[in-house]
Design a protein around this motif. Structure first.
Motif, PDB file in Angstrom:
ATOM      1  N   GLU A 125      17.489   6.870 -40.460  1.00 29.98           N
ATOM      2  CA  GLU A 125      18.827   6.799 -39.879  1.00 29.98           C
ATOM      3  C   GLU A 125      18.823   6.010 -38.578  1.00 29.98           C
ATOM      4  OE1 GLU A 125      20.045  10.875 -39.703  1.00 29.98           O
ATOM      5  OE2 GLU A 125      20.908  10.818 -41.750  1.00 29.98           O
ATOM      6  N   LYS A 126      17.755   6.139 -37.816  1.00 33.03           N
ATOM      7  CA  LYS A 126      17.622   5.375 -36.577  1.00 33.03           C
ATOM      8  C   LYS A 126      17.600   3.876 -36.864  1.00 33.03           C
ATOM      9  CE  LYS A 126      14.760   5.083 -32.414  1.00 33.03           C
ATOM     10  NZ  LYS A 126      13.528   5.594 -31.744  1.00 33.03           N
ATOM     11  N   ALA A 127      17.038   3.517 -38.031  1.00 31.66           N
ATOM     12  CA  ALA A 127      16.960   2.111 -38.431  1.00 31.66           C
ATOM     13  C   ALA A 127      18.208   1.659 -39.183  1.00 31.66           C
ATOM     14  CB  ALA A 127      15.731   1.891 -39.315  1.00 31.66           C
ATOM     15  N   GLY A 128      19.167   2.572 -39.384  1.00 35.61           N
ATOM     16  CA  GLY A 128      20.393   2.231 -40.086  1.00 35.61           C
ATOM     17  C   GLY A 128      20.255   2.207 -41.591  1.00 35.61           C
ATOM     18  N   VAL A 129      19.289   2.960 -42.115  1.00 34.49           N
ATOM     19  CA  VAL A 129      19.038   2.997 -43.557  1.00 34.49           C
ATOM     20  C   VAL A 129      19.614   4.281 -44.144  1.00 34.49           C
ATOM     21  CG1 VAL A 129      17.235   3.185 -45.324  1.00 34.49           C
ATOM     22  CG2 VAL A 129      16.962   1.581 -43.421  1.00 34.49           C
ATOM     23  N   LYS A 130      20.337   4.139 -45.248  1.00 30.57           N
ATOM     24  CA  LYS A 130      20.877   5.302 -45.939  1.00 30.57           C
ATOM     25  C   LYS A 130      19.740   6.062 -46.605  1.00 30.57           C
ATOM     26  CE  LYS A 130      24.102   6.683 -49.598  1.00 30.57           C
ATOM     27  NZ  LYS A 130      25.019   6.208 -50.667  1.00 30.57           N
ATOM     28  N   VAL A 131      19.644   7.367 -46.328  1.00 33.42           N
ATOM     29  CA  VAL A 131      18.515   8.144 -46.843  1.00 33.42           C
ATOM     30  C   VAL A 131      18.981   9.457 -47.447  1.00 33.42           C
ATOM     31  CG1 VAL A 131      18.099   9.133 -44.567  1.00 33.42           C
ATOM     32  CG2 VAL A 131      16.251   9.153 -46.256  1.00 33.42           C
ATOM     33  N   GLU A 132      18.356   9.846 -48.544  1.00 32.26           N
ATOM     34  CA  GLU A 132      18.642  11.127 -49.191  1.00 32.26           C
ATOM     35  C   GLU A 132      17.359  11.964 -49.186  1.00 32.26           C
ATOM     36  OE1 GLU A 132      20.212  10.576 -53.089  1.00 32.26           O
ATOM     37  OE2 GLU A 132      21.654   9.023 -52.460  1.00 32.26           O
ATOM     38  N   PRO A 133      17.268  12.998 -48.333  1.00 27.62           N
ATOM     39  CA  PRO A 133      16.072  13.843 -48.323  1.00 27.62           C
ATOM     40  C   PRO A 133      16.048  14.786 -49.518  1.00 27.62           C
ATOM     41  CG  PRO A 133      17.649  14.606 -46.687  1.00 27.62           C
ATOM     42  CD  PRO A 133      18.234  13.372 -47.292  1.00 27.62           C
ATOM     43  N   VAL A 134      14.892  14.892 -50.158  1.00 27.78           N
ATOM     44  CA  VAL A 134      14.744  15.749 -51.336  1.00 27.78           C
ATOM     45  C   VAL A 134      13.459  16.568 -51.187  1.00 27.78           C
ATOM     46  CG1 VAL A 134      14.461  15.839 -53.841  1.00 27.78           C
ATOM     47  CG2 VAL A 134      15.918  14.072 -52.816  1.00 27.78           C
TER      48      VAL A 134
ATOM     49  N   ILE B  16      10.983   2.138 -45.058  1.00 27.84           N
ATOM     50  CA  ILE B  16      12.180   1.952 -44.233  1.00 27.84           C
ATOM     51  C   ILE B  16      12.429   0.473 -43.975  1.00 27.84           C
ATOM     52  CG2 ILE B  16      13.164   2.334 -41.929  1.00 27.84           C
ATOM     53  CD1 ILE B  16      11.773   5.095 -41.970  1.00 27.84           C
ATOM     54  N   SER B  17      11.363  -0.263 -43.679  1.00 28.52           N
ATOM     55  CA  SER B  17      11.489  -1.695 -43.424  1.00 28.52           C
ATOM     56  C   SER B  17      12.023  -2.445 -44.641  1.00 28.52           C
ATOM     57  CB  SER B  17      10.117  -2.262 -43.023  1.00 28.52           C
ATOM     58  OG  SER B  17      10.170  -3.655 -42.855  1.00 28.52           O
ATOM     59  N   ILE B  18      11.474  -2.141 -45.819  1.00 22.78           N
ATOM     60  CA  ILE B  18      11.930  -2.798 -47.045  1.00 22.78           C
ATOM     61  C   ILE B  18      13.376  -2.407 -47.353  1.00 22.78           C
ATOM     62  CG2 ILE B  18      11.611  -2.919 -49.553  1.00 22.78           C
ATOM     63  CD1 ILE B  18       8.611  -2.620 -49.078  1.00 22.78           C
ATOM     64  N   ALA B  19      13.686  -1.117 -47.196  1.00 25.56           N
ATOM     65  CA  ALA B  19      15.040  -0.633 -47.491  1.00 25.56           C
ATOM     66  C   ALA B  19      16.066  -1.293 -46.578  1.00 25.56           C
ATOM     67  CB  ALA B  19      15.092   0.882 -47.339  1.00 25.56           C
ATOM     68  N   LYS B  20      15.707  -1.479 -45.326  1.00 23.00           N
ATOM     69  CA  LYS B  20      16.643  -2.097 -44.375  1.00 23.00           C
ATOM     70  C   LYS B  20      16.919  -3.547 -44.746  1.00 23.00           C
ATOM     71  CE  LYS B  20      17.539  -2.750 -39.460  1.00 23.00           C
ATOM     72  NZ  LYS B  20      17.112  -2.437 -38.073  1.00 23.00           N
ATOM     73  N   ARG B  21      15.868  -4.283 -45.090  1.00 17.83           N
ATOM     74  CA  ARG B  21      16.031  -5.699 -45.422  1.00 17.83           C
ATOM     75  C   ARG B  21      16.768  -5.911 -46.744  1.00 17.83           C
ATOM     76  NH1 ARG B  21      11.060  -6.088 -42.543  1.00 17.83           N
ATOM     77  NH2 ARG B  21      11.069  -7.843 -41.077  1.00 17.83           N
ATOM     78  N   SER B  22      16.577  -4.982 -47.668  1.00 18.81           N
ATOM     79  CA  SER B  22      17.162  -5.174 -49.003  1.00 18.81           C
ATOM     80  C   SER B  22      18.428  -4.355 -49.234  1.00 18.81           C
ATOM     81  CB  SER B  22      16.127  -4.829 -50.083  1.00 18.81           C
ATOM     82  OG  SER B  22      15.625  -3.520 -49.901  1.00 18.81           O
ATOM     83  N   GLY B  23      18.857  -3.583 -48.225  1.00 15.51           N
ATOM     84  CA  GLY B  23      20.072  -2.780 -48.372  1.00 15.51           C
ATOM     85  C   GLY B  23      19.918  -1.653 -49.367  1.00 15.51           C
ATOM     86  N   SER B  24      18.721  -1.100 -49.454  1.00 13.14           N
ATOM     87  CA  SER B  24      18.436  -0.060 -50.442  1.00 13.14           C
ATOM     88  C   SER B  24      18.857   1.322 -49.967  1.00 13.14           C
ATOM     89  CB  SER B  24      16.924  -0.008 -50.727  1.00 13.14           C
ATOM     90  OG  SER B  24      16.376  -1.285 -50.902  1.00 13.14           O
ATOM     91  N   THR B  25      19.042   2.197 -50.949  1.00 14.10           N
ATOM     92  CA  THR B  25      19.120   3.632 -50.666  1.00 14.10           C
ATOM     93  C   THR B  25      17.706   4.173 -50.728  1.00 14.10           C
ATOM     94  OG1 THR B  25      21.341   3.900 -51.583  1.00 14.10           O
ATOM     95  CG2 THR B  25      19.964   5.872 -51.475  1.00 14.10           C
ATOM     96  N   LEU B  26      17.330   4.957 -49.728  1.00 11.00           N
ATOM     97  CA  LEU B  26      15.977   5.498 -49.661  1.00 11.00           C
ATOM     98  C   LEU B  26      15.990   6.981 -50.025  1.00 11.00           C
ATOM     99  CD1 LEU B  26      13.050   4.750 -48.845  1.00 11.00           C
ATOM    100  CD2 LEU B  26      13.602   5.548 -46.532  1.00 11.00           C
ATOM    101  N   ILE B  27      15.206   7.344 -51.023  1.00 11.80           N
ATOM    102  CA  ILE B  27      15.022   8.745 -51.386  1.00 11.80           C
ATOM    103  C   ILE B  27      13.717   9.219 -50.746  1.00 11.80           C
ATOM    104  CG2 ILE B  27      14.834  10.419 -53.266  1.00 11.80           C
ATOM    105  CD1 ILE B  27      17.441   8.858 -53.339  1.00 11.80           C
ATOM    106  N   ALA B  28      13.814  10.184 -49.831  1.00 10.33           N
ATOM    107  CA  ALA B  28      12.622  10.723 -49.178  1.00 10.33           C
ATOM    108  C   ALA B  28      12.257  12.028 -49.869  1.00 10.33           C
ATOM    109  CB  ALA B  28      12.884  10.956 -47.691  1.00 10.33           C
ATOM    110  N   LEU B  29      11.114  12.032 -50.545  1.00 12.57           N
ATOM    111  CA  LEU B  29      10.707  13.189 -51.351  1.00 12.57           C
ATOM    112  C   LEU B  29       9.423  13.810 -50.820  1.00 12.57           C
ATOM    113  CD1 LEU B  29      10.830  14.991 -53.933  1.00 12.57           C
ATOM    114  CD2 LEU B  29       9.557  13.165 -55.106  1.00 12.57           C
ATOM    115  N   SER B  30       9.449  15.115 -50.647  1.00 13.30           N
ATOM    116  CA  SER B  30       8.236  15.862 -50.335  1.00 13.30           C
ATOM    117  C   SER B  30       8.148  17.030 -51.304  1.00 13.30           C
ATOM    118  CB  SER B  30       8.245  16.376 -48.893  1.00 13.30           C
ATOM    119  OG  SER B  30       6.977  16.908 -48.548  1.00 13.30           O
ATOM    120  N   VAL B  31       6.953  17.246 -51.851  1.00  7.94           N
ATOM    121  CA  VAL B  31       6.764  18.265 -52.878  1.00  7.94           C
ATOM    122  C   VAL B  31       5.907  19.405 -52.329  1.00  7.94           C
ATOM    123  CG1 VAL B  31       5.984  18.751 -55.215  1.00  7.94           C
ATOM    124  CG2 VAL B  31       6.866  16.471 -54.648  1.00  7.94           C
TER     125      VAL B  31
END
Length: 278
Positions: free
Chosen positions: A212-221, A175-190
């Motif tokens: 989302e609390k940190a303002g990061v765009k996330v796609e749960p998978v 989350i920290s890296i994604a916020k600083r770099s403006g990344s899209t975060l894919i959250a994956l659990s198998v």
């Protein structure tokens, strides 16, 4: 050398380990890029693997290997200097390269070790290169693995989570890296089986809430299957630039070992993998 990496955080010191093989070339490039972007001092280490018997019967050979290692590191230092990166070189000799790499990382208080990875293989020991695997097991800091021909990018980051303590810390890093770099975060659990789906959904929902609390765009998978296969395939299909994963899952193995899922992800991923260590 182009430097497309954003400043993901302030990392005062980075260490790149190299044996001068073709498998380390991309790790060297990305370590220099990362040091340049993050304003880091770079340490480049090469360990000449020798034993007492070789030193006794062929001291000239040991000296030759040391000279070759130093020449290689001076080339790394020159490349770093061209990019405005301060680079200190370290040559050590011994039977267990991973111990010297971990020791130097600790002595210089580096925030991250960057290493290459040998070719993919079904043989456990060869999956990532025994030195790489042992470095991850012995060091206390994060380890960034760059497979041959891989290029580190931050446009899309995948965090693999199973809800374990190691995964939770890796999630905060992602989350920290994604916020600083403006990344899209894919959250994956198998989920290994259908009956595990509810737990997997809880895991990604926790990541989604924090992101989302940190303002990061996330796609749960959430997917079912063999965890390392699903993680690697998802990363490939989604054009992920960086996989972030904890060093252990729920099994709670010894710190000197690595979780089997993490080991297999590192061994089979075609892109960069960042392993979070507690």
């Amino acid at each position: 050398m182009e430097c497309p990496i954003p400043k993901i955080e302030k990392i005062e010191r980075l260490l790149v380990a190299t044996d001068a093989s073709k498998y380390c070339e991309d790790a060297i490039r990305e370590a220099i890029n990362l040091a340049k972007a993050c304003g880091s001092k770079l340490f480049a280490i090469s360990v000449v693997k020798v034993n007492r018997e070789l030193m006794a019967i062929a001291p000239g050979m040991v000296e030759k290997l040391e000279k070759e290692a130093r020449k290689h590191l001076e080339m790394v230092q020159s490349k770093a200097k061209d990019e405005g990166v301060d680079c200190e070189i370290i040559v050590r000799e011994g039977e267990e390269p991973h111990e010297y790499i971990a020791d130097e990382a600790a002595n210089h208080k580096v925030g991250m070790i960057v290493v290459g990875r040998y070719g993919r293989s079904g043989i456990l020991r060869a999956m990532m290169g025994s030195v790489t695997g042992k470095v991850i097991g012995y060091t206390l800091c994060r380890v960034l693995i760059i497979p041959k021909d891989a290029k580190l990018s931050f446009e899309k980051i995948l965090i693999a989570t199973d809800g374990s303590m190691h995964s939770e810390f890796a999630t905060q890093e992602a989350i920290s890296i994604a916020k600083r770099s403006g990344s899209t975060l894919i959250a994956l659990s198998v989920a290994k089986k259908d009956e595990n789906l509810a737990t997997a959904k809880e895991c990604v929902e926790m990541v989604k809430k924090d992101a989302e609390k940190a303002g990061v765009k996330v796609e749960p998978v959430v997917r079912t299957g063999t965890p390392h296969d699903v993680i690697v395939k998802t990363a490939s299909n989604e054009n992920i630039g960086l996989i972030i994963i904890g060093s252990h899952g729920r099994t709670g193995i010894s710190k000197l070992l690595m979780g089997s899922v993490t080991e297999r992800v590192i061994g089979n991923a075609t892109g960069a993998v960042l392993v979070w260590k507690l």
